[in-house]
Design a protein around this motif. Structure first.
Motif, PDB file in Angstrom:
ATOM      1  N   LEU A   6      25.210  43.885  42.330  1.00 48.88           N
ATOM      2  CA  LEU A   6      26.199  44.716  42.447  1.00 48.88           C
ATOM      3  C   LEU A   6      27.390  44.391  43.231  1.00 48.88           C
ATOM      4  N   PHE A   7      27.372  43.376  43.956  1.00 49.05           N
ATOM      5  CA  PHE A   7      28.486  42.650  44.827  1.00 49.05           C
ATOM      6  C   PHE A   7      29.454  42.136  43.717  1.00 49.05           C
ATOM      7  N   VAL A   8      28.969  41.285  42.729  1.00 55.80           N
ATOM      8  CA  VAL A   8      29.598  40.786  41.868  1.00 55.80           C
ATOM      9  C   VAL A   8      30.305  41.722  40.786  1.00 55.80           C
ATOM     10  N   ALA A   9      29.507  42.915  40.453  1.00 49.84           N
ATOM     11  CA  ALA A   9      29.865  43.958  39.645  1.00 49.84           C
ATOM     12  C   ALA A   9      31.146  44.535  40.093  1.00 49.84           C
ATOM     13  N   TYR A  10      31.092  44.908  41.397  1.00 54.26           N
ATOM     14  CA  TYR A  10      32.013  45.900  41.990  1.00 54.26           C
ATOM     15  C   TYR A  10      33.330  44.969  42.610  1.00 54.26           C
ATOM     16  N   VAL A  11      33.005  44.086  43.278  1.00 49.99           N
ATOM     17  CA  VAL A  11      33.984  43.111  43.892  1.00 49.99           C
ATOM     18  C   VAL A  11      34.565  42.232  43.110  1.00 49.99           C
ATOM     19  N   LEU A  12      33.670  41.546  42.274  1.00 47.52           N
ATOM     20  CA  LEU A  12      34.557  40.466  41.528  1.00 47.52           C
ATOM     21  C   LEU A  12      34.813  40.678  40.280  1.00 47.52           C
ATOM     22  N   ALA A  13      34.317  41.772  39.555  1.00 45.31           N
ATOM     23  CA  ALA A  13      34.491  42.261  38.454  1.00 45.31           C
ATOM     24  C   ALA A  13      35.184  43.445  38.064  1.00 45.31           C
ATOM     25  N   TYR A  14      35.090  44.410  38.830  1.00 50.20           N
ATOM     26  CA  TYR A  14      35.720  45.563  38.874  1.00 50.20           C
ATOM     27  C   TYR A  14      37.038  45.684  39.682  1.00 50.20           C
ATOM     28  N   LEU A  15      36.978  45.334  41.044  1.00 53.04           N
ATOM     29  CA  LEU A  15      38.128  45.461  41.847  1.00 53.04           C
ATOM     30  C   LEU A  15      39.025  44.244  41.482  1.00 53.04           C
ATOM     31  N   THR A  16      38.762  43.175  40.818  1.00 51.19           N
ATOM     32  CA  THR A  16      39.684  42.109  40.697  1.00 51.19           C
ATOM     33  C   THR A  16      40.411  42.513  39.361  1.00 51.19           C
ATOM     34  N   GLY A  17      39.857  43.543  38.662  1.00 57.57           N
ATOM     35  CA  GLY A  17      40.391  43.912  37.157  1.00 57.57           C
ATOM     36  C   GLY A  17      40.002  42.995  36.186  1.00 57.57           C
ATOM     37  N   ILE A  18      39.172  41.870  36.499  1.00 63.76           N
ATOM     38  CA  ILE A  18      38.630  41.282  35.316  1.00 63.76           C
ATOM     39  C   ILE A  18      38.084  41.901  34.095  1.00 63.76           C
TER      40      ILE A  18
ATOM     41  N   THR B  72      38.389  45.437  33.775  1.00 68.43           N
ATOM     42  CA  THR B  72      39.079  46.693  33.432  1.00 68.43           C
ATOM     43  C   THR B  72      40.270  46.776  32.526  1.00 68.43           C
ATOM     44  N   VAL B  73      40.544  45.550  32.017  1.00 67.39           N
ATOM     45  CA  VAL B  73      41.481  45.307  30.931  1.00 67.39           C
ATOM     46  C   VAL B  73      40.874  45.127  29.529  1.00 67.39           C
ATOM     47  N   GLU B  74      41.623  45.454  28.513  1.00 68.95           N
ATOM     48  CA  GLU B  74      40.867  45.027  27.167  1.00 68.95           C
ATOM     49  C   GLU B  74      41.396  43.432  27.109  1.00 68.95           C
ATOM     50  N   PRO B  75      40.589  42.830  25.945  1.00 61.36           N
ATOM     51  CA  PRO B  75      39.468  43.569  25.447  1.00 61.36           C
ATOM     52  C   PRO B  75      38.050  43.490  25.960  1.00 61.36           C
ATOM     53  N   PHE B  76      38.151  42.803  27.392  1.00 56.66           N
ATOM     54  CA  PHE B  76      37.010  42.815  28.217  1.00 56.66           C
ATOM     55  C   PHE B  76      36.188  44.082  28.524  1.00 56.66           C
ATOM     56  N   MET B  77      36.918  45.064  28.833  1.00 56.91           N
ATOM     57  CA  MET B  77      36.568  46.258  29.344  1.00 56.91           C
ATOM     58  C   MET B  77      35.841  47.034  28.100  1.00 56.91           C
ATOM     59  N   GLY B  78      36.303  47.028  26.979  1.00 59.60           N
ATOM     60  CA  GLY B  78      35.443  47.690  25.880  1.00 59.60           C
ATOM     61  C   GLY B  78      34.034  46.826  25.715  1.00 59.60           C
ATOM     62  N   ASN B  79      34.137  45.490  25.782  1.00 64.31           N
ATOM     63  CA  ASN B  79      32.894  44.723  25.422  1.00 64.31           C
ATOM     64  C   ASN B  79      31.886  45.026  26.518  1.00 64.31           C
ATOM     65  N   ALA B  80      32.387  45.226  27.974  1.00 67.22           N
ATOM     66  CA  ALA B  80      31.481  45.417  28.823  1.00 67.22           C
ATOM     67  C   ALA B  80      30.614  46.834  28.883  1.00 67.22           C
ATOM     68  N   LEU B  81      31.856  47.642  28.463  1.00 69.76           N
ATOM     69  CA  LEU B  81      31.259  49.085  28.233  1.00 69.76           C
ATOM     70  C   LEU B  81      30.243  49.203  27.022  1.00 69.76           C
ATOM     71  N   THR B  82      30.404  48.699  25.982  1.00 71.55           N
ATOM     72  CA  THR B  82      29.589  48.620  24.829  1.00 71.55           C
ATOM     73  C   THR B  82      28.199  48.165  25.128  1.00 71.55           C
ATOM     74  N   ILE B  83      28.019  47.021  26.420  1.00 65.00           N
ATOM     75  CA  ILE B  83      26.843  46.320  26.639  1.00 65.00           C
ATOM     76  C   ILE B  83      26.343  47.294  27.629  1.00 65.00           C
ATOM     77  N   ALA B  84      27.168  48.016  28.497  1.00 68.35           N
ATOM     78  CA  ALA B  84      26.355  48.990  29.449  1.00 68.35           C
ATOM     79  C   ALA B  84      25.848  50.046  28.898  1.00 68.35           C
ATOM     80  N   GLN B  85      26.591  50.682  27.847  1.00 65.24           N
ATOM     81  CA  GLN B  85      26.003  51.827  27.366  1.00 65.24           C
ATOM     82  C   GLN B  85      24.785  51.598  26.506  1.00 65.24           C
ATOM     83  N   THR B  86      24.859  50.562  25.630  1.00 68.20           N
ATOM     84  CA  THR B  86      23.797  50.106  24.697  1.00 68.20           C
ATOM     85  C   THR B  86      22.565  49.799  25.632  1.00 68.20           C
ATOM     86  N   LYS B  87      22.703  49.553  26.766  1.00 65.46           N
ATOM     87  CA  LYS B  87      21.448  49.262  27.522  1.00 65.46           C
ATOM     88  C   LYS B  87      20.864  50.717  28.232  1.00 65.46           C
TER      89      LYS B  87
END
Length: 283
Positions: free
Chosen positions: A125-137, A139-154
């Protein structure tokens, strides 16, 4: 230069010895090392999502995208094994062998599994929130769409959703459970192969192939999902209920079966059954 590696039977004995060490590890150290393991697996997950972001939209074949994703994800287990930490999925094998050989106790197994699961989650969770979400890595396309698809699929439990304009069906709980068995079977075999080698390159190669395989095949790893699914939560497309009930619970149970039974019990039965290794306990 000669190669240096352990036989399968010697690996099994080494696992029993490692279980004895885990039995005696202090509460504080298990907490710290479990947090680190969650971080390390999440590093592999974040790298995989960045590397494959936009590949599908660019027309790469699905199998090739999965190969790239699986090809970089093993970074996580390399850090876990070589740098040292407490990963719940690997511990399902270690502590089961410890119980069967007498080098660990049920109390030690419970302490290890519960603490490692909880603090693997904290680290991921630390990496997900601090290093992936707060950093914006992510939260921008095309990375956000990829991450959302993976999360929703699971996490959406068999529901349909739109991803890049296409209708996608998420995993059911049964599918997640059975995929989790295959996952931790391969993860624990990766740990088994890493223990076989006495040099760093051998450990890396032993880890890379099974981990690449389970990821590319689409199997389910509970600790990795502690990173992948919360990204969808932070982006507002997945709920905590869906994360835990639809995925983490069935995947955790499947991971226990894959690691404890299909690796731990089978290799104990094959190589250690009938041997008294209780003297391997650490005083």
């Amino acid at each position: 230069m000669g190669l240096s590696f352990k036989s399968p039977a010697d690996i099994a004995k080494a696992i029993a010895g490692i279980a004895a060490l885990k039995e005696k590890t202090s509460f504080g150290n298990v907490v710290i090392l479990s947090f680190l393991a969650g971080v390390y697996i999440a590093f592999g997950g974040l790298l995989a999502e960045v590397v494959t972001g936009g590949m599908a939209a660019a027309g790469f074949p699905p199998g090739l995208v999965k190969l790239f994703f699986g090809g970089v994800f093993p970074l996580g287990l390399m850090l876990v094994i070589i740098a040292g930490s407490e990963l719940f999925t690997g511990n399902t094998m270690y502590m089961t062998v410890g119980i069967l050989t007498g080098t660990s106790t049920w109390g030690g197994l419970t302490k290890n599994w519960v603490i490692s699961w909880i603090f693997n989650f904290v680290g991921a969770l630390f990496v997900a929130y601090v290093l992936a979400y707060l950093t914006g890595i992510l939260t921008v396309e095309p990375f956000m769409g990829n991450a959302l698809t993976i999360a929703q699929t699971k996490a959406l439990g068999g529901a349909e959703f739109l991803a890049a304009g296409k209708l996608v069906v998420s995993l059911t709980r049964d599918q997640a459970f059975f995929r989790a068995i295959g996952c931790n079977w391969l993860v624990c075999l990766a740990v088994y192969l890493a223990i076989a080698s006495d040099d760093i390159i051998g450990k890396i190669m032993g880890i890379w192939f099974p981990i690449m395989a389970f990821v590319a095949m689409g199997f389910e790893h509970s600790v990795a999902n502690m990173f992948f699914i919360p990204i969808g939560i932070f982006l507002g497309k997945v709920s905590w209920y869906q994360c835990i009930v639809n995925n983490l619970i069935p995947v955790t149970i499947g991971n226990i079966i894959g690691g404890a039974i299909f690796v731990g019990v089978i290799y104990w039965y094959t190589y250690l059954r009938g041997q008294d290794l209780s003297t391997s306990k650490v005083d």
